[in-house]
Write a protein that holds these residues in place. Structure first.
Motif, PDB file in Angstrom:
ATOM      1  N   ILE A  51     -51.582  39.590 -25.690  1.00 59.17           N
ATOM      2  CA  ILE A  51     -52.217  40.889 -25.448  1.00 59.17           C
ATOM      3  C   ILE A  51     -53.721  40.677 -25.304  1.00 59.17           C
ATOM      4  CG2 ILE A  51     -52.669  43.200 -26.386  1.00 59.17           C
ATOM      5  CD1 ILE A  51     -50.067  42.723 -28.119  1.00 59.17           C
ATOM      6  N   VAL A  52     -54.294  41.269 -24.260  1.00 61.60           N
ATOM      7  CA  VAL A  52     -55.745  41.294 -24.066  1.00 61.60           C
ATOM      8  C   VAL A  52     -56.130  42.766 -24.059  1.00 61.60           C
ATOM      9  CG1 VAL A  52     -57.670  40.762 -22.529  1.00 61.60           C
ATOM     10  CG2 VAL A  52     -55.739  39.167 -22.704  1.00 61.60           C
ATOM     11  N   SER A  53     -56.956  43.176 -25.019  1.00 63.69           N
ATOM     12  CA  SER A  53     -57.299  44.590 -25.141  1.00 63.69           C
ATOM     13  C   SER A  53     -58.798  44.821 -25.189  1.00 63.69           C
ATOM     14  CB  SER A  53     -56.676  45.166 -26.416  1.00 63.69           C
ATOM     15  OG  SER A  53     -57.036  46.524 -26.584  1.00 63.69           O
ATOM     16  N   ASP A  54     -59.205  45.902 -24.543  1.00 57.52           N
ATOM     17  CA  ASP A  54     -60.576  46.381 -24.663  1.00 57.52           C
ATOM     18  C   ASP A  54     -60.780  46.882 -26.088  1.00 57.52           C
ATOM     19  OD1 ASP A  54     -63.140  47.261 -23.935  1.00 57.52           O
ATOM     20  OD2 ASP A  54     -62.407  49.231 -23.351  1.00 57.52           O
ATOM     21  N   MET A  55     -61.958  46.754 -26.602  1.00 54.31           N
ATOM     22  CA  MET A  55     -62.273  47.229 -27.948  1.00 54.31           C
ATOM     23  C   MET A  55     -62.482  48.741 -27.971  1.00 54.31           C
ATOM     24  SD  MET A  55     -62.912  46.992 -31.111  1.00 54.31           S
ATOM     25  CE  MET A  55     -63.804  47.902 -32.334  1.00 54.31           C
ATOM     26  N   LEU A  85     -61.559  42.221 -26.057  1.00 54.99           N
ATOM     27  CA  LEU A  85     -62.720  42.210 -25.167  1.00 54.99           C
ATOM     28  C   LEU A  85     -63.694  43.275 -25.650  1.00 54.99           C
ATOM     29  CD1 LEU A  85     -60.943  42.113 -21.685  1.00 54.99           C
ATOM     30  CD2 LEU A  85     -61.753  40.189 -23.058  1.00 54.99           C
ATOM     31  N   THR A  86     -64.954  42.913 -25.770  1.00 52.20           N
ATOM     32  CA  THR A  86     -65.919  43.860 -26.321  1.00 52.20           C
ATOM     33  C   THR A  86     -67.272  43.760 -25.625  1.00 52.20           C
ATOM     34  OG1 THR A  86     -67.024  44.582 -28.348  1.00 52.20           O
ATOM     35  CG2 THR A  86     -66.575  42.227 -28.156  1.00 52.20           C
ATOM     36  N   GLY A  87     -67.946  44.876 -25.573  1.00 47.88           N
ATOM     37  CA  GLY A  87     -69.324  44.905 -25.108  1.00 47.88           C
ATOM     38  C   GLY A  87     -70.270  44.654 -26.262  1.00 47.88           C
ATOM     39  N   ASP A  88     -69.739  44.676 -27.485  1.00 49.11           N
ATOM     40  CA  ASP A  88     -70.522  44.438 -28.691  1.00 49.11           C
ATOM     41  C   ASP A  88     -70.577  42.936 -28.976  1.00 49.11           C
ATOM     42  OD1 ASP A  88     -70.673  47.255 -28.970  1.00 49.11           O
ATOM     43  OD2 ASP A  88     -68.766  47.276 -30.042  1.00 49.11           O
ATOM     44  N   ASP A  89     -71.185  42.582 -30.092  1.00 50.11           N
ATOM     45  CA  ASP A  89     -71.284  41.179 -30.488  1.00 50.11           C
ATOM     46  C   ASP A  89     -69.915  40.671 -30.939  1.00 50.11           C
ATOM     47  OD1 ASP A  89     -72.033  38.678 -31.360  1.00 50.11           O
ATOM     48  OD2 ASP A  89     -72.942  39.412 -33.221  1.00 50.11           O
ATOM     49  N   PRO A  90     -69.313  39.735 -30.208  1.00 48.03           N
ATOM     50  CA  PRO A  90     -67.984  39.264 -30.583  1.00 48.03           C
ATOM     51  C   PRO A  90     -67.957  38.534 -31.928  1.00 48.03           C
ATOM     52  CG  PRO A  90     -68.774  38.094 -28.630  1.00 48.03           C
ATOM     53  CD  PRO A  90     -69.785  39.141 -28.971  1.00 48.03           C
ATOM     54  N   ALA A 138     -65.727  38.093 -37.343  1.00 48.41           N
ATOM     55  CA  ALA A 138     -65.932  37.963 -38.784  1.00 48.41           C
ATOM     56  C   ALA A 138     -65.195  39.061 -39.547  1.00 48.41           C
ATOM     57  CB  ALA A 138     -67.422  37.996 -39.111  1.00 48.41           C
ATOM     58  N   LYS A 139     -65.169  40.271 -38.980  1.00 49.13           N
ATOM     59  CA  LYS A 139     -64.482  41.389 -39.632  1.00 49.13           C
ATOM     60  C   LYS A 139     -62.969  41.245 -39.560  1.00 49.13           C
ATOM     61  CE  LYS A 139     -67.923  44.985 -38.819  1.00 49.13           C
ATOM     62  NZ  LYS A 139     -68.211  46.237 -38.112  1.00 49.13           N
ATOM     63  N   GLU A 140     -62.476  40.575 -38.521  1.00 47.47           N
ATOM     64  CA  GLU A 140     -61.033  40.457 -38.300  1.00 47.47           C
ATOM     65  C   GLU A 140     -60.706  39.006 -37.938  1.00 47.47           C
ATOM     66  OE1 GLU A 140     -57.820  41.985 -39.126  1.00 47.47           O
ATOM     67  OE2 GLU A 140     -59.295  43.548 -38.789  1.00 47.47           O
ATOM     68  N   PRO A 141     -60.705  38.116 -38.948  1.00 45.61           N
ATOM     69  CA  PRO A 141     -60.530  36.689 -38.662  1.00 45.61           C
ATOM     70  C   PRO A 141     -59.153  36.327 -38.082  1.00 45.61           C
ATOM     71  CG  PRO A 141     -60.530  37.097 -41.025  1.00 45.61           C
ATOM     72  CD  PRO A 141     -60.887  38.386 -40.361  1.00 45.61           C
ATOM     73  N   GLY A 142     -58.179  37.210 -38.143  1.00 44.32           N
ATOM     74  CA  GLY A 142     -56.859  36.915 -37.596  1.00 44.32           C
ATOM     75  C   GLY A 142     -56.771  37.034 -36.091  1.00 44.32           C
ATOM     76  N   LEU A 143     -57.804  37.588 -35.456  1.00 44.99           N
ATOM     77  CA  LEU A 143     -57.798  37.695 -33.992  1.00 44.99           C
ATOM     78  C   LEU A 143     -57.724  36.304 -33.370  1.00 44.99           C
ATOM     79  CD1 LEU A 143     -60.566  40.365 -33.306  1.00 44.99           C
ATOM     80  CD2 LEU A 143     -58.164  40.557 -32.672  1.00 44.99           C
ATOM     81  N   ASP A 144     -56.970  36.187 -32.301  1.00 46.09           N
ATOM     82  CA  ASP A 144     -56.866  34.903 -31.612  1.00 46.09           C
ATOM     83  C   ASP A 144     -58.053  34.659 -30.694  1.00 46.09           C
ATOM     84  OD1 ASP A 144     -54.060  33.839 -32.344  1.00 46.09           O
ATOM     85  OD2 ASP A 144     -53.775  35.963 -31.933  1.00 46.09           O
ATOM     86  N   GLY A 145     -58.794  35.707 -30.406  1.00 45.11           N
ATOM     87  CA  GLY A 145     -59.988  35.572 -29.593  1.00 45.11           C
ATOM     88  C   GLY A 145     -60.730  36.892 -29.537  1.00 45.11           C
TER      89      GLY A 145
END
Length: 118
Positions: free
Chosen positions: A49-53, A79-84, A89-96
């Motif tokens: 899954i690739v999702s916009d934030m 995918l984010t326009g913010d600081d990835p 850091a807030k969600e370390p389980g993300l694969d990217g």
């Protein structure tokens, strides 16, 4: 291999899909988190899954958390326009977690390859 792209901005979703299709992936698109869940139920062959934030109602990070609570184990790239780095850091389980910018054509295929290798 099928990848689910979730983005409320149709043009951004198409651009993301084009990058993935250039890499040989088949893309299924969803305009929001509710449609994403429907697509996951309809297309069991989705591998990532690739999702916009930033989406209305349910953000990409909330979609990720909801899916994890439901036992979903598919790799998830945000995918984010913010600081990835802050989001990672807030969600370390993300694969990217990658910046949604003009480098997406280079950064997204790398993130997908890394996420699928885990």
């Amino acid at each position: 291999m099928q990848i689910l792209v979730v983005d409320d901005d149709a043009l951004a979703g198409e651009m993301t899909a084009a990058v993935l299709e250039d890499q040989g992936f088949e893309v299924v698109q969803a305009a929001d988190a509710v449609e994403a869940v429907e697509q996951l139920n309809t297309h069991p062959q989705i591998v990532l899954i690739v999702s916009d934030m930033n989406m209305p109602l349910i953000s990409g990070i909330d979609l990720y958390r909801d899916l994890k609570e439901q036992g979903q184990t598919l790799p998830f790239i945000l995918l984010t326009g913010d600081d990835p780095a802050t989001l990672s850091a807030k969600e370390p389980g993300l694969d990217g977690c990658i910046q949604k910018d003009f480098n997406l054509e280079q950064s997204l295929p790398i993130a997908v390859t890394q996420a699928l290798a885990r």
